[in-house]
Write an enzyme that holds these catalytic residues in place. Structure first.
Site, PDB file in Angstrom:
ATOM      1  NE  ARG A 119     -11.353 -10.394  -6.700  1.00  0.00           N
ATOM      2  CZ  ARG A 119     -11.730 -11.664  -6.698  1.00  0.00           C
ATOM      3  NH1 ARG A 119     -11.046 -12.549  -6.011  1.00  0.00           N
ATOM      4  NH2 ARG A 119     -12.807 -12.047  -7.351  1.00  0.00           N
ATOM      5  N   GLY A 177       0.768  -1.237   0.000  1.00  0.00           N
ATOM      6  CA  GLY A 177       0.000   0.000   0.000  1.00  0.00           C
ATOM      7  C   GLY A 177       0.802   1.293   0.000  1.00  0.00           C
ATOM      8  CB  SER A 178       4.141   2.379  -1.234  1.00  0.00           C
ATOM      9  OG  SER A 178       4.122   2.071  -2.605  1.00  0.00           O
ATOM     10  CG  ASN A 179       1.163   3.437  -5.723  1.00  0.00           C
ATOM     11  OD1 ASN A 179       1.626   4.491  -6.152  1.00  0.00           O
ATOM     12  ND2 ASN A 179       1.638   2.258  -6.101  1.00  0.00           N
ATOM     13  CG  ASN A 208      -4.476  -0.660 -12.241  1.00  0.00           C
ATOM     14  OD1 ASN A 208      -4.200  -0.722 -11.033  1.00  0.00           O
ATOM     15  ND2 ASN A 208      -3.900  -1.463 -13.124  1.00  0.00           N
ATOM     16  CG  HIS A 224       0.774  -2.298 -15.206  1.00  0.00           C
ATOM     17  ND1 HIS A 224       0.479  -3.459 -14.533  1.00  0.00           N
ATOM     18  CD2 HIS A 224       1.755  -2.605 -16.085  1.00  0.00           C
ATOM     19  CE1 HIS A 224       1.247  -4.429 -15.003  1.00  0.00           C
ATOM     20  NE2 HIS A 224       2.031  -3.941 -15.943  1.00  0.00           N
TER      21      HIS A 224
HETATM   22  C1  GRF Z   1       2.622  -1.079  -7.690  1.00  0.00           C
HETATM   23  O1  GRF Z   1       3.834  -1.339  -8.357  1.00  0.00           O
HETATM   24  C2  GRF Z   1       1.493  -0.877  -8.672  1.00  0.00           C
HETATM   25  O2  GRF Z   1       1.896  -0.282  -9.870  1.00  0.00           O
HETATM   26  C3  GRF Z   1       1.032  -2.280  -8.942  1.00  0.00           C
HETATM   27  O3  GRF Z   1       1.138  -2.932  -7.697  1.00  0.00           O
HETATM   28  C4  GRF Z   1       2.139  -2.306  -6.902  1.00  0.00           C
HETATM   29  C5  GRF Z   1       1.509  -1.925  -5.603  1.00  0.00           C
HETATM   30  O4  GRF Z   1       2.437  -1.384  -4.723  1.00  0.00           O
HETATM   31  N1  GRF Z   1      -0.277  -2.316  -9.533  1.00  0.00           N
HETATM   32  P1  GRF Z   1       1.957  -0.722  -3.369  1.00  0.00           P
HETATM   33  O5  GRF Z   1       1.136  -1.785  -2.631  1.00  0.00           O
HETATM   34  O6  GRF Z   1       1.149   0.490  -3.693  1.00  0.00           O
HETATM   35  O7  GRF Z   1       3.225  -0.393  -2.616  1.00  0.00           O
END
Ligand code: GRF
Length: 196
Positions: A92, A14-16, A108, A110
């Site tokens: 998913r 969950g860093s994003n 999303n 990626h």
């Molecule tokens: C990220 O690299 C994102 O692009 C991909 O999954 C990863 C999730 O990383 N879809 P985080 O859990 O947000 O750190």
């Protein structure tokens, strides 16, 4: 003014999600109202707690079909009156059932320059390649695997001396910086068009 209500769907660290939640705290016209995960022990649920954002684990159950599970996800999001859905490492593929519930309202990120390396292990695949650049793509979600209209791509020049961990760290830092900015632009644009 009613704030735009965002949900984050995530399965992992969950860093994003974290950078989005922190960014959203300073925005006056939108808020993250929930973090939803399909993994009970996902670290992202702890991050939500630390950010004072409500979170929910939606349990998978072998007796549920994919559509039934996605409907359960929709009902959860409905209970938070969600306007817009952000996928941030949600592992998913969403069904038509889900996407019909939130038409053109699911986004999303990626970790590759799509259409290169869709699916899992995109950082590993770019690292193993001879590509001179790598990066991330933010796109609307449709039924395929990492398909859907591309909103923004950003590139990094690859340093051949980087270990895989350094390579990935730089990629994730770019993701974490870019994703909130693009989310802000997209939801404000949809709002302006009367679609939110
Ligand atoms: C990220 O690299 C994102 O692009 C991909 O999954 C990863 C999730 O990383 N879809 P985080 O859990 O947000 O750190």
């Amino acid at each position: 003014m009613k704030k735009i209500r965002l949900a984050i769907l995530a399965s992992g660290s969950g860093s994003n999600a974290d950078s989005i939640m922190f960014w959203a705290k300073d925005q006056t016209d939108l808020e993250v109202v929930c973090v939803v995960s399909d993994k009970k022990k996902a670290f992202v649920l702890e991050r939500a707690l630390a950010c004072n954002v409500k979170s929910q684990y939606v349990q998978k159950n072998k007796s549920l079909s994919k559509e039934e599970y996605d409907l359960k996800l929709c009902q959860t999001l409905e209970s938070f009156s969600v306007d817009f859905v952000i996928l941030a490492g949600f592992m998913r593929i969403l069904s038509k059932t889900f996407l019909d519930y939130f038409p053109n309202k699911v986004i999303n990120i990626h970790p590759s320059l799509l259409p290169k390396y869709p699916g899992k292990s995109a950082y590993e695949k770019s690292y193993a390649s001879n590509d001179e650049e790598y990066g991330c793509t933010i796109h609307f979600v449709e039924e395929g695997m990492d398909t859907g209209k591309i909103i923004r791509q950003e590139k990094l020049l690859r340093n051949r001396e980087d270990s895989f961990l350094e390579f990935k760290k730089k990629g994730l830092e770019l993701e974490n910086k870019l994703y909130p900015i693009v989310i802000g632009e997209v939801v404000r644009d949809l709002k302006k068009k009367g679609m939110l």
